[in-house]
Scaffold this active site. Structure first.
Site, PDB file in Angstrom:
ATOM      1  N   ASP A 119      53.407  33.792  43.660  1.00 44.21           N
ATOM      2  CA  ASP A 119      52.206  34.617  43.823  1.00 44.21           C
ATOM      3  C   ASP A 119      52.459  36.117  43.921  1.00 44.21           C
ATOM      4  O   ASP A 119      51.521  36.916  43.936  1.00 44.21           O
ATOM      5  CB  ASP A 119      51.411  34.140  45.068  1.00 44.21           C
ATOM      6  CG  ASP A 119      52.259  34.140  46.347  1.00 44.21           C
ATOM      7  OD1 ASP A 119      52.026  33.265  47.204  1.00 44.21           O
ATOM      8  OD2 ASP A 119      53.155  34.989  46.480  1.00 44.21           O
ATOM      9  N   HIS A 134      61.303  30.238  41.608  1.00 48.32           N
ATOM     10  CA  HIS A 134      60.409  29.409  40.782  1.00 48.32           C
ATOM     11  C   HIS A 134      59.540  30.256  39.862  1.00 48.32           C
ATOM     12  O   HIS A 134      58.566  29.773  39.302  1.00 48.32           O
ATOM     13  CB  HIS A 134      59.521  28.510  41.666  1.00 48.32           C
ATOM     14  CG  HIS A 134      60.306  27.442  42.353  1.00 48.32           C
ATOM     15  ND1 HIS A 134      59.834  26.766  43.446  1.00 48.32           N
ATOM     16  CD2 HIS A 134      61.560  26.959  42.138  1.00 48.32           C
ATOM     17  CE1 HIS A 134      60.751  25.895  43.848  1.00 48.32           C
ATOM     18  NE2 HIS A 134      61.811  25.996  43.077  1.00 48.32           N
ATOM     19  N   CYS A 163      59.913  35.359  21.386  1.00 48.51           N
ATOM     20  CA  CYS A 163      60.541  36.487  22.083  1.00 48.51           C
ATOM     21  C   CYS A 163      60.783  37.639  21.110  1.00 48.51           C
ATOM     22  O   CYS A 163      61.404  37.438  20.052  1.00 48.51           O
ATOM     23  CB  CYS A 163      61.867  36.021  22.692  1.00 48.51           C
ATOM     24  SG  CYS A 163      62.825  37.348  23.429  1.00 48.51           S
ATOM     25  N   SER A 205      58.409  22.955  53.044  1.00 51.54           N
ATOM     26  CA  SER A 205      58.648  21.568  53.463  1.00 51.54           C
ATOM     27  C   SER A 205      60.095  21.179  53.193  1.00 51.54           C
ATOM     28  O   SER A 205      60.542  20.108  53.590  1.00 51.54           O
ATOM     29  CB  SER A 205      57.704  20.633  52.692  1.00 51.54           C
ATOM     30  OG  SER A 205      57.929  20.807  51.285  1.00 51.54           O
ATOM     31  N   ASN A 229      57.196  27.202  61.063  1.00 53.88           N
ATOM     32  CA  ASN A 229      56.379  26.191  60.387  1.00 53.88           C
ATOM     33  C   ASN A 229      55.561  25.457  61.458  1.00 53.88           C
ATOM     34  O   ASN A 229      56.126  25.014  62.448  1.00 53.88           O
ATOM     35  CB  ASN A 229      57.300  25.194  59.667  1.00 53.88           C
ATOM     36  CG  ASN A 229      56.540  24.348  58.669  1.00 53.88           C
ATOM     37  OD1 ASN A 229      55.423  23.902  58.910  1.00 53.88           O
ATOM     38  ND2 ASN A 229      57.142  24.157  57.492  1.00 53.88           N
ATOM     39  N   PRO A 230      54.233  25.339  61.255  1.00 51.84           N
ATOM     40  CA  PRO A 230      53.445  24.646  62.290  1.00 51.84           C
ATOM     41  C   PRO A 230      53.770  23.158  62.377  1.00 51.84           C
ATOM     42  O   PRO A 230      53.414  22.488  63.339  1.00 51.84           O
ATOM     43  CB  PRO A 230      51.997  24.848  61.842  1.00 51.84           C
ATOM     44  CG  PRO A 230      52.011  25.532  60.542  1.00 51.84           C
ATOM     45  CD  PRO A 230      53.407  25.837  60.171  1.00 51.84           C
TER      46      PRO A 230
HETATM   47  N1  APR Z   1      52.695  29.127  58.256  1.00 52.71           N
HETATM   48  C1  APR Z   1      53.913  28.569  58.009  1.00 52.71           C
HETATM   49  N2  APR Z   1      54.080  27.375  57.395  1.00 52.71           N
HETATM   50  C2  APR Z   1      52.966  26.725  57.022  1.00 52.71           C
HETATM   51  C3  APR Z   1      51.667  27.222  57.242  1.00 52.71           C
HETATM   52  C4  APR Z   1      51.563  28.483  57.890  1.00 52.71           C
HETATM   53  N3  APR Z   1      50.360  29.038  58.159  1.00 52.71           N
HETATM   54  N4  APR Z   1      50.758  26.314  56.754  1.00 52.71           N
HETATM   55  C5  APR Z   1      51.486  25.295  56.242  1.00 52.71           C
HETATM   56  N5  APR Z   1      52.796  25.529  56.411  1.00 52.71           N
HETATM   57  C6  APR Z   1      53.943  24.698  56.014  1.00 52.71           C
HETATM   58  C7  APR Z   1      53.660  23.220  55.870  1.00 52.71           C
HETATM   59  O1  APR Z   1      53.832  22.567  57.113  1.00 52.71           O
HETATM   60  C8  APR Z   1      54.741  22.799  54.861  1.00 52.71           C
HETATM   61  O2  APR Z   1      55.931  22.431  55.547  1.00 52.71           O
HETATM   62  O3  APR Z   1      54.312  25.130  54.729  1.00 52.71           O
HETATM   63  C9  APR Z   1      54.995  24.063  54.048  1.00 52.71           C
HETATM   64  C10 APR Z   1      54.472  23.984  52.645  1.00 52.71           C
HETATM   65  O4  APR Z   1      55.207  22.986  51.982  1.00 52.71           O
HETATM   66  P1  APR Z   1      54.945  22.731  50.417  1.00 52.71           P
HETATM   67  O5  APR Z   1      53.494  22.706  50.165  1.00 52.71           O
HETATM   68  O6  APR Z   1      55.785  21.560  50.032  1.00 52.71           O
HETATM   69  O7  APR Z   1      55.478  24.061  49.710  1.00 52.71           O
HETATM   70  P2  APR Z   1      56.968  24.413  49.326  1.00 52.71           P
HETATM   71  O8  APR Z   1      57.924  23.931  50.349  1.00 52.71           O
HETATM   72  O9  APR Z   1      56.976  25.854  48.993  1.00 52.71           O
HETATM   73  O10 APR Z   1      57.168  23.571  47.960  1.00 52.71           O
HETATM   74  C11 APR Z   1      58.346  23.805  47.226  1.00 52.71           C
HETATM   75  O11 APR Z   1      57.451  22.457  45.436  1.00 52.71           O
HETATM   76  O12 APR Z   1      55.607  21.886  44.170  1.00 52.71           O
HETATM   77  C12 APR Z   1      56.788  22.598  44.178  1.00 52.71           C
HETATM   78  O13 APR Z   1      57.289  24.484  42.888  1.00 52.71           O
HETATM   79  C13 APR Z   1      56.516  24.066  43.974  1.00 52.71           C
HETATM   80  O14 APR Z   1      57.608  25.963  44.995  1.00 52.71           O
HETATM   81  C14 APR Z   1      57.014  24.709  45.255  1.00 52.71           C
HETATM   82  C15 APR Z   1      58.031  23.701  45.758  1.00 52.71           C
END
Ligand code: APR
Length: 265
Positions: A119, A134, A163, A205, A229-230
């Protein structure tokens, strides 16, 4: 969510680890952008939680028919599950967590951010050294020579776009499931993981590799891990400090405590 007292204790411990470290980096995931209105992928409110994970061979689908892929893409970028996320990304602004990491970099404490997010909000918050493992939604990339182009400045004269440097296939910079991580981003990330003695792990996650392996690799080399992380994750148990709180609340408190400790020196 932890009680205020527990949170403040964890904030103090995190700040002490940060100021006693030489090379602090951050690994961020979708969770850091949740308070900017962008849904995460997994867990509560996640788009994959709602719609199911996308096919693991998204990249291979592109390679099978790049022209057809682009024709469909140009027609319906904003449709379906990812369309919902794309719209939210376009509307999003950096939140207090992005700004807190930018402040830590400004203070000369945070050396780099490895982000899984596409983003661009870290850069919009002022962070300079950001490794987008990513990719970035506002860029295109040649899959042959790895050249990247601003999406708004790249003139698509034909489909699939080729390209201008090497004639290779051009696709969105975003890394799809089944796609190799661009080598320059992977190498830059691995170097930062190798150099760090403290890693902030914020809003991920920690299930998608290779990024999910970075905290484990850092820990193996003796680095401190601080999770923000919550919810509990697959790496919470190896973290030295856990801030069981939203990043937008926890990170500004950590920065404030770091400033207090530095002022006492
Ligand atoms: N503050 C901090 N952490 C948060 C918040 C918050 N306000 N809200 C949610 N979370 C945590 C969730 O508990 C979760 O552990 O953010 C994490 C989001 O996890 P994912 O949705 O799995 O995102 P991410 O870990 O970035 O995924 C990795 O997976 O789908 C692919 O390419 C995509 O980059 C992404 C990759």
């Amino acid at each position: 969510m932890s009680g205020e007292r527990e949170l403040m204790e964890a904030v103090r411990s995190a700040a002490e680890l940060i100021v006693s470290s030489e090379y602090v980096i951050a690994l961020t995931g979708a969770g850091i952008s949740v308070e900017s209105g962008i849904p995460p992928f997994r867990g509560p409110g996640g788009i994959w939680t709602k719609y199911g994970e996308p096919p693991p061979d998204q990249y291979q689908e592109f390679l099978r028919d790049p022209k057809g892929w682009w024709e469909r893409r140009l027609k319906r970028e904003l449709e379906g599950p990812t369309g919902e996320m794309v719209r939210k990304i376009y509307e999003a602004k950096p939140n207090l967590a992005h700004k807190a990491l930018a402040e830590l970099e400004e203070m000369g404490i945070l050396k780099s951010i490895i982000t899984q997010n596409i983003d661009g909000l870290h850069q919009k918050a002022g962070s300079k050294n950001v490794i987008e493992i990513h990719g970035n939604i506002y860029k295109l990339r040649c899959i042959s020579c790895n050249a990247r182009f601003d999406r708004d400045k790249f003139e698509i004269k034909e489909l699939p776009p080729l390209c201008p440097n090497c004639g290779g296939l051009v696709k969105p910079d975003v890394v799809y499931f089944g796609e190799p991580i661009p080598p320059d981003m992977l190498n830059a990330s691995l170097l930062e993981v190798y150099k760090c003695d403290c890693m902030l792990v914020v809003g991920t996650s920690a299930v998608v590799y290779p990024a999910a392996g970075f905290p484990i690799a850092a820990k193996r080399r003796g680095a401190f891990l601080i999770e923000v992380n919550p919810y509990e994750t697959s790496i919470s148990h190896i973290c030295d400090v856990v801030l069981r709180e939203a990043a937008g609340k926890a990170l500004p408190l950590v920065v404030q405590e770091v400033r207090r400790l530095l002022a006492r020196r």
